[in-house]
Design an enzyme around this catalytic site. Structure first.
Site, PDB file in Angstrom:
ATOM      1  N   ALA A   1      91.986  28.827  81.526  1.00 38.88           N
ATOM      2  CA  ALA A   1      90.889  28.617  80.590  1.00 38.88           C
ATOM      3  C   ALA A   1      89.877  29.754  80.730  1.00 38.88           C
ATOM      4  O   ALA A   1      89.969  30.583  81.639  1.00 38.88           O
ATOM      5  CB  ALA A   1      90.218  27.275  80.862  1.00 38.88           C
TER       6      ALA A   1
ATOM      7  N   GLY B   1      94.895  25.904  82.083  1.00 37.25           N
ATOM      8  CA  GLY B   1      95.039  25.459  80.699  1.00 37.25           C
ATOM      9  C   GLY B   1      96.266  26.009  80.014  1.00 37.25           C
ATOM     10  O   GLY B   1      96.844  25.367  79.125  1.00 37.25           O
TER      11      GLY B   1
ATOM     12  N   GLU C   1      98.966  23.740  80.988  1.00 37.22           N
ATOM     13  CA  GLU C   1      98.809  22.480  80.259  1.00 37.22           C
ATOM     14  C   GLU C   1      99.284  22.619  78.810  1.00 37.22           C
ATOM     15  O   GLU C   1      99.919  21.707  78.272  1.00 37.22           O
ATOM     16  CB  GLU C   1      97.344  22.036  80.310  1.00 37.22           C
ATOM     17  CG  GLU C   1      96.973  21.485  81.684  1.00 37.22           C
ATOM     18  CD  GLU C   1      95.493  21.249  81.875  1.00 37.22           C
ATOM     19  OE1 GLU C   1      95.117  20.200  82.412  1.00 37.22           O
ATOM     20  OE2 GLU C   1      94.693  22.146  81.497  1.00 37.22           O
TER      21      GLU C   1
ATOM     22  N   GLU D   1      93.037  25.364  89.663  1.00 35.87           N
ATOM     23  CA  GLU D   1      91.694  24.803  89.497  1.00 35.87           C
ATOM     24  C   GLU D   1      91.040  24.411  90.814  1.00 35.87           C
ATOM     25  O   GLU D   1      89.819  24.532  90.970  1.00 35.87           O
ATOM     26  CB  GLU D   1      91.741  23.580  88.568  1.00 35.87           C
ATOM     27  CG  GLU D   1      91.882  23.906  87.095  1.00 35.87           C
ATOM     28  CD  GLU D   1      93.318  24.033  86.640  1.00 35.87           C
ATOM     29  OE1 GLU D   1      93.574  23.970  85.438  1.00 35.87           O
ATOM     30  OE2 GLU D   1      94.206  24.217  87.515  1.00 35.87           O
TER      31      GLU D   1
END
Length: 257
Positions: free
Chosen positions: A65, A108, A111, A131
């Site tokens: 992200a 992300g 994901e 993360e």
């Protein structure tokens, strides 16, 4: 058809979404995720598209992200804006989705790949959730989707350690479908998309719904949905064409009706 952070194209019956923030290794900011989901939904509505392919560039699928964007967040801003709500809309895409992964698919980016139905990866691709090294955790479905793909023990190990797994490990644990040479990732994803495009679209939609139900519900509920979808398939012209073609010893021509 291109937008600010993605490029959009078609290849036969495949709709292709290319992530395009090359200077940021395709890091996913919120506008980019909005564009991705909006285009997924547009392809899902388009009757000429049968399969959706999501790809990055040769160096990265998406390396996480946008951290600079997240550094501005607070618990209240996250609660009020609910930035992950748009991710939930991916779960309602009815058509098959294939992630074509070169390079890094982290945070992300991982994901996003896991929200797709199938993953084709380069031999040198890396997957992971770093993360924990930032003092946070996956928030767009990572803990749930990875656990469903590989089981509790290994998912906890990978997410807790924050280390990447290579493509062979990911395939061994059932997280991805195919591993190919880096230069063949797009070609293999489109070849797979072409094969899926020849299948009966209504049947594929029903199968996707039933398989997703199998992951999340008790067996009897899953069987009930499977049988309902089996019966509904007999309302389609594709069912009649498929069985007629079998009797006539020829390839069927499915129209999605």
């Amino acid at each position: 058809m291109n937008k600010e952070h993605i490029k959009v194209d078609t290849d036969g019956s495949a709709g292709v979404i290319e992530l395009h923030r090359p200077k940021a290794a395709n890091a996913l900011n919120r506008r980019m995720v909005d564009e991705i989901v909006e285009q997924m939904e547009a392809f899902d509505r388009d009757e000429t598209i049968r399969v959706i392919v999501v790809k990055g560039n040769t160096k990265a699928f998406a390396a996480g992200a946008d951290i600079e964007e997240m550094m501005k967040d607070s618990p209240l801003s996250l609660e009020f804006t609910n930035p992950f709500a748009v991710w939930d809309r991916m779960m309602y895409i009815k058509k098959p989705m294939i992630a074509a992964v070169n390079g890094f698919a982290l945070g992300g980016g991982f994901e996003l790949a896991l929200h797709c139905d199938l993953i084709v990866a380069a031999e040198d691709a890396k997957f992971g959730f770093p993360e924990i090294n930032l003092g946070v955790m996956p928030g767009a479905g990572g803990t749930q989707l990875l656990t469903k793909a590989m089981g509790k023990a290994k998912a906890l190990e990978w997410i807790w350690l924050g280390k990447p797994m290579d493509a062979q490990e990911a395939m061994h644990y059932g997280v991805i479908n195919r591993v190919v040479a880096p230069e063949l990732v797009k070609e293999e994803a489109l070849r797979l998309a072409g094969q899926l495009s020849e299948q009966a679209p209504i049947s594929m939609r029903f199968i996707k719904e039933a398989v997703q139900e199998a992951i999340d519900t008790p067996l009897q509920d899953g069987l009930t949905l499977e049988r309902k979808n089996f019966y509904l398939a007999f309302a389609s012209q594709d069912q009649k064409e498929g069985m007629k073609a079998f009797a006539e010893k020829r390839r069927p021509s499915f129209k999605g009706v």
